[in-house]
Design a protein around this motif. Sequence first.
Motif, PDB file in Angstrom:
ATOM      1  N   LYS A 118      -3.076   8.576  -4.989  1.00 10.10           N
ATOM      2  CA  LYS A 118      -2.541   7.395  -5.669  1.00 10.10           C
ATOM      3  C   LYS A 118      -3.300   6.156  -5.204  1.00 10.10           C
ATOM      4  O   LYS A 118      -3.608   6.056  -4.028  1.00 10.10           O
ATOM      5  CB  LYS A 118      -1.059   7.215  -5.337  1.00 10.10           C
ATOM      6  CG  LYS A 118      -0.169   8.368  -5.735  1.00 10.10           C
ATOM      7  CD  LYS A 118       1.254   8.126  -5.212  1.00 10.10           C
ATOM      8  CE  LYS A 118       2.131   9.337  -5.289  1.00 10.10           C
ATOM      9  NZ  LYS A 118       3.462   9.086  -4.710  1.00 10.10           N
ATOM     10  N   PRO A 119      -3.668   5.260  -6.097  1.00 11.26           N
ATOM     11  CA  PRO A 119      -3.217   5.039  -7.465  1.00 11.26           C
ATOM     12  C   PRO A 119      -3.944   5.860  -8.527  1.00 11.26           C
ATOM     13  O   PRO A 119      -3.674   5.691  -9.711  1.00 11.26           O
ATOM     14  CB  PRO A 119      -3.446   3.553  -7.671  1.00 11.26           C
ATOM     15  CG  PRO A 119      -4.633   3.240  -6.824  1.00 11.26           C
ATOM     16  CD  PRO A 119      -4.494   4.143  -5.618  1.00 11.26           C
ATOM     17  N   HIS A 142      -6.937  -0.463   6.145  1.00 11.08           N
ATOM     18  CA  HIS A 142      -6.498  -1.823   5.819  1.00 11.08           C
ATOM     19  C   HIS A 142      -6.055  -2.567   7.088  1.00 11.08           C
ATOM     20  O   HIS A 142      -6.436  -3.718   7.303  1.00 11.08           O
ATOM     21  CB  HIS A 142      -5.362  -1.758   4.794  1.00 11.08           C
ATOM     22  CG  HIS A 142      -4.736  -3.080   4.507  1.00 11.08           C
ATOM     23  ND1 HIS A 142      -5.351  -4.041   3.721  1.00 11.08           N
ATOM     24  CD2 HIS A 142      -3.565  -3.618   4.923  1.00 11.08           C
ATOM     25  CE1 HIS A 142      -4.575  -5.106   3.658  1.00 11.08           C
ATOM     26  NE2 HIS A 142      -3.481  -4.879   4.364  1.00 11.08           N
ATOM     27  N   GLN A 144      -5.935   5.345   4.448  1.00 14.33           N
ATOM     28  CA  GLN A 144      -6.261   4.116   3.723  1.00 14.33           C
ATOM     29  C   GLN A 144      -5.458   2.934   4.265  1.00 14.33           C
ATOM     30  O   GLN A 144      -5.974   1.823   4.370  1.00 14.33           O
ATOM     31  CB  GLN A 144      -6.012   4.287   2.227  1.00 14.33           C
ATOM     32  CG  GLN A 144      -7.064   5.124   1.543  1.00 14.33           C
ATOM     33  CD  GLN A 144      -6.853   5.204   0.045  1.00 14.33           C
ATOM     34  OE1 GLN A 144      -5.878   4.702  -0.498  1.00 14.33           O
ATOM     35  NE2 GLN A 144      -7.778   5.861  -0.639  1.00 14.33           N
ATOM     36  N   HIS A 187      -8.587  12.363  -4.940  1.00 13.46           N
ATOM     37  CA  HIS A 187      -8.328  10.966  -5.268  1.00 13.46           C
ATOM     38  C   HIS A 187      -6.822  10.744  -5.316  1.00 13.46           C
ATOM     39  O   HIS A 187      -6.196  10.984  -6.357  1.00 13.46           O
ATOM     40  CB  HIS A 187      -8.969  10.601  -6.600  1.00 13.46           C
ATOM     41  CG  HIS A 187     -10.453  10.800  -6.623  1.00 13.46           C
ATOM     42  ND1 HIS A 187     -11.051  12.025  -6.495  1.00 13.46           N
ATOM     43  CD2 HIS A 187     -11.462   9.916  -6.756  1.00 13.46           C
ATOM     44  CE1 HIS A 187     -12.354  11.891  -6.539  1.00 13.46           C
ATOM     45  NE2 HIS A 187     -12.637  10.624  -6.692  1.00 13.46           N
ATOM     46  N   PHE A 232       1.441   1.586  -6.336  1.00 12.79           N
ATOM     47  CA  PHE A 232       0.367   2.574  -6.451  1.00 12.79           C
ATOM     48  C   PHE A 232       0.848   3.798  -7.229  1.00 12.79           C
ATOM     49  O   PHE A 232       0.120   4.353  -8.041  1.00 12.79           O
ATOM     50  CB  PHE A 232      -0.125   3.013  -5.073  1.00 12.79           C
ATOM     51  CG  PHE A 232      -1.190   2.130  -4.479  1.00 12.79           C
ATOM     52  CD1 PHE A 232      -1.580   0.949  -5.077  1.00 12.79           C
ATOM     53  CD2 PHE A 232      -1.812   2.488  -3.302  1.00 12.79           C
ATOM     54  CE1 PHE A 232      -2.572   0.140  -4.529  1.00 12.79           C
ATOM     55  CE2 PHE A 232      -2.801   1.700  -2.737  1.00 12.79           C
ATOM     56  CZ  PHE A 232      -3.184   0.531  -3.354  1.00 12.79           C
ATOM     57  N   ALA A 256      -1.115  13.955  -0.301  1.00 11.92           N
ATOM     58  CA  ALA A 256      -2.395  13.241  -0.333  1.00 11.92           C
ATOM     59  C   ALA A 256      -3.563  14.132   0.071  1.00 11.92           C
ATOM     60  O   ALA A 256      -4.671  13.982  -0.453  1.00 11.92           O
ATOM     61  CB  ALA A 256      -2.336  12.002   0.555  1.00 11.92           C
ATOM     62  N   ALA A 265      -0.166   5.105  -0.761  1.00 16.78           N
ATOM     63  CA  ALA A 265      -1.555   5.410  -0.408  1.00 16.78           C
ATOM     64  C   ALA A 265      -1.567   6.374   0.777  1.00 16.78           C
ATOM     65  O   ALA A 265      -0.628   6.423   1.567  1.00 16.78           O
ATOM     66  CB  ALA A 265      -2.304   4.128  -0.050  1.00 16.78           C
ATOM     67  N   LEU A 298       0.815  -1.220   0.000  1.00 12.55           N
ATOM     68  CA  LEU A 298       0.000   0.000   0.000  1.00 12.55           C
ATOM     69  C   LEU A 298       0.850   1.271   0.000  1.00 12.55           C
ATOM     70  O   LEU A 298       0.301   2.372   0.102  1.00 12.55           O
ATOM     71  CB  LEU A 298      -0.927   0.002   1.214  1.00 12.55           C
ATOM     72  CG  LEU A 298      -1.988  -1.090   1.239  1.00 12.55           C
ATOM     73  CD1 LEU A 298      -2.707  -1.115   2.576  1.00 12.55           C
ATOM     74  CD2 LEU A 298      -2.978  -0.914   0.099  1.00 12.55           C
ATOM     75  N   GLY A 337       2.241  10.473  -1.096  1.00 13.98           N
ATOM     76  CA  GLY A 337       1.092   9.958  -0.367  1.00 13.98           C
ATOM     77  C   GLY A 337       1.079  10.423   1.080  1.00 13.98           C
ATOM     78  O   GLY A 337       0.117  10.188   1.803  1.00 13.98           O
TER      79      GLY A 337
END
Length: 188
Positions: free
Chosen positions: A142-143, A57, A53, A140, A170, A135, A49, A46, A110
């Motif tokens: 990465k990705p 996870h 996010q 929206h 990503f 980020a 990200a 990840l 990110g």
Amino acid sequence: MYDRYEGLIFDMDGTILDSEPTHRLAWREVLKGYGMHFDEQSVVALNGAPVWQIARHIIEMNHAELDPHRLAAEKTALVSQMLPERVQPLPLVEVVKTWYGRRPMAVGTGSDSHLAEMLLTRLGLRQYFTAVVAADHVSHPKPAPDTFLRCASLMGVAPEKCVVFEDADFGLQAAAAAGMDAVDVRQQ
């Protein structure tokens, strides 16, 4: 080698800064307080990200009932304390210095903007970049291509005339979706 490009875009964590081990240490410390753990390989997958996010996870992996934004904020606060003393530039910074003044350059990360600006400034690298897109600057991350498209826009360069330096799947997906060439620094 990069003469054909009009703009250079660099990921930050793991690409120009050796910060990934400290990010993983911060996750371990924060999760210890909750009796939780994470599978390092799934979290590495990840990379790139946003922190929330990754937190979502980890929460799902642990079948926990936590707010991912709150967990992400705890991790970000801890890593913000840890990184300034631990992080060092990676060798790719020499590419940044070589191209400074010859092409516009940006960071597309990110990480959140506060952390990115603090680290780049503290290490004397911020001056090299026209823009830093984090980020929290895009809807929206990465990705999705938004981070790199915003970098190109802020540099005033068409996306297809940019090259992205990345260390994460990503990020490579985001570069491809933006119509940009990419250099996978893991293979250098």
